[in-house]
Design a protein around this motif. Structure first.
Motif, mmCIF file in Angstrom:
data_model
loop_
_atom_site.group_PDB
_atom_site.id
_atom_site.type_symbol
_atom_site.label_atom_id
_atom_site.label_comp_id
_atom_site.label_asym_id
_atom_site.label_seq_id
_atom_site.Cartn_x
_atom_site.Cartn_y
_atom_site.Cartn_z
ATOM 1 N N GLU A 1 0.828 -1.281 -0.182
ATOM 2 C CA GLU A 1 0.029 -0.043 -0.140
ATOM 3 C C GLU A 1 0.727 1.206 0.102
ATOM 4 N N LEU A 2 2.001 1.395 0.914
ATOM 5 C CA LEU A 2 2.780 2.396 1.055
ATOM 6 C C LEU A 2 3.744 2.611 -0.520
ATOM 7 N N GLY A 3 4.025 1.389 -1.097
ATOM 8 C CA GLY A 3 4.708 1.544 -2.386
ATOM 9 C C GLY A 3 3.644 2.088 -3.411
ATOM 10 N N ARG A 4 2.263 1.556 -3.621
ATOM 11 C CA ARG A 4 1.412 2.152 -4.422
ATOM 12 C C ARG A 4 1.215 3.636 -4.458
ATOM 13 N N ALA A 5 1.197 3.968 -3.060
ATOM 14 C CA ALA A 5 1.035 5.355 -2.911
ATOM 15 C C ALA A 5 2.240 6.355 -3.183
ATOM 16 N N ALA A 6 3.275 6.043 -3.003
ATOM 17 C CA ALA A 6 4.523 6.508 -3.324
ATOM 18 C C ALA A 6 4.483 6.438 -4.909
ATOM 19 N N LEU A 7 4.260 5.413 -5.663
ATOM 20 C CA LEU A 7 4.427 5.441 -6.988
ATOM 21 C C LEU A 7 3.354 6.369 -7.730
ATOM 22 N N ALA A 8 2.101 6.457 -7.164
ATOM 23 C CA ALA A 8 1.049 7.532 -7.537
ATOM 24 C C ALA A 8 1.561 8.852 -7.418
ATOM 25 N N ARG A 9 2.279 9.039 -6.203
ATOM 26 C CA ARG A 9 2.839 10.456 -6.014
ATOM 27 C C ARG A 9 3.987 10.834 -7.084
ATOM 28 N N ARG A 10 4.727 9.879 -7.624
ATOM 29 C CA ARG A 10 5.832 10.080 -8.418
ATOM 30 C C ARG A 10 5.201 10.274 -9.870
ATOM 31 N N HIS A 11 4.068 9.480 -10.068
ATOM 32 C CA HIS A 11 3.601 9.613 -11.551
ATOM 33 C C HIS A 11 2.708 11.135 -11.438
ATOM 34 N N ALA A 12 2.079 11.564 -10.383
ATOM 35 C CA ALA A 12 1.610 12.818 -10.267
ATOM 36 C C ALA A 12 2.573 13.997 -10.552
ATOM 37 N N SER A 13 3.783 13.634 -9.733
ATOM 38 C CA SER A 13 4.524 14.927 -9.834
ATOM 39 C C SER A 13 5.349 14.907 -11.314
ATOM 40 N N ALA A 14 5.604 13.677 -12.004
ATOM 41 C CA ALA A 14 6.012 13.532 -13.191
ATOM 42 C C ALA A 14 5.149 14.186 -14.111
ATOM 43 N N GLY A 15 3.678 14.157 -14.059
ATOM 44 C CA GLY A 15 2.716 14.543 -15.002
ATOM 45 C C GLY A 15 2.904 16.072 -14.858
ATOM 46 N N ARG A 16 3.131 16.672 -13.764
ATOM 47 C CA ARG A 16 3.144 18.167 -13.386
ATOM 48 C C ARG A 16 4.498 18.660 -14.048
ATOM 49 N N ALA A 17 5.409 18.034 -13.980
ATOM 50 C CA ALA A 17 6.751 18.485 -14.513
ATOM 51 C C ALA A 17 6.821 18.517 -16.088
ATOM 52 N N ALA A 18 6.004 17.557 -16.723
ATOM 53 C CA ALA A 18 5.778 17.479 -18.022
ATOM 54 C C ALA A 18 4.878 18.311 -18.638
ATOM 55 N N SER A 19 3.954 18.975 -17.960
ATOM 56 C CA SER A 19 3.077 20.240 -18.222
ATOM 57 C C SER A 19 3.830 21.345 -17.910
ATOM 58 N N GLY A 20 4.993 21.505 -17.652
ATOM 59 C CA GLY A 20 5.794 22.669 -17.280
ATOM 60 C C GLY A 20 5.271 23.154 -15.796
ATOM 61 N N GLY A 21 4.847 22.273 -14.946
ATOM 62 C CA GLY A 21 4.590 22.837 -13.681
ATOM 63 C C GLY A 21 2.963 23.324 -13.527
ATOM 64 N N ARG A 22 2.179 23.278 -14.777
ATOM 65 C CA ARG A 22 1.000 23.867 -14.887
ATOM 66 C C ARG A 22 0.218 22.888 -14.194
ATOM 67 N N ASP A 23 -0.692 23.499 -13.286
ATOM 68 C CA ASP A 23 -2.089 22.414 -12.904
ATOM 69 C C ASP A 23 -3.324 22.672 -13.675
#
Length: 141
Positions: free
Chosen positions: A116-138
């Motif tokens: 469960e902890l690993g899945r949560a960390a992976l989800a956070r990593r994907h979310a931050s990678a998605g924000r970085a790919a969009s130039g930090g825009r939300d």
């Protein structure tokens, strides 16, 4: 209200998978001591199935402690390893079956499964990678 060891064992869901290896087989006897009286619980493990009965039969692993210690164990207030180091929990027999006891008892209060902890960390990593790919825009409204 805290759960007693006896009520926990009576209500133990024996159909539940305890993430035990399929090859795990054996018997455990839990001896709950209280004021000169000992209450015996007998756990039989075979192929990821668990059966709980009341019996004083000899077992592959015998676990002895005061009733109050077992109460702490079933409430997640005391890990089995800590109880052993304090000499509050004594074991005789096949120590490999201690894994069964650790899986049957609840974990510490507030503990989460490592997956469960690993899945949560992976989800956070994907979310931050998605924000970085969009130039930090939300892009949320």
């Amino acid at each position: 209200m805290a759960t007693t060891a006896s009520s926990y064992l009576e209500q133990l869901d024996t159909s539940r998978s305890f993430d035990l290896p399929e090859t795990t087989t054996g018997t455990l006897r839990l001896d709950l001591r209280d004021d000169g009286h000992t209450e015996h619980w007998y756990l039989t493990v075979a192929g990821q199935h668990l059966a709980v009965t009341r019996s004083a039969e000899d077992a592959d692993l015998i676990v002895r402690a005061a009733r109050s210690v077992f109460d702490e164990l079933v409430n997640g207030d005391l890990p089995p390893g800590t109880a052993m180091l304090r000499n509050e929990l004594t074991l005789r027999g096949d120590m490999r079956l201690l894994l069964v006891l650790r899986r049957v008892l609840p974990g510490p209060k507030g503990a989460r499964h490592p997956r469960e902890l690993g899945r949560a960390a992976l989800a956070r990593r994907h979310a931050s990678a998605g924000r970085a790919a969009s130039g930090g825009r939300d892009d949320r409204p």
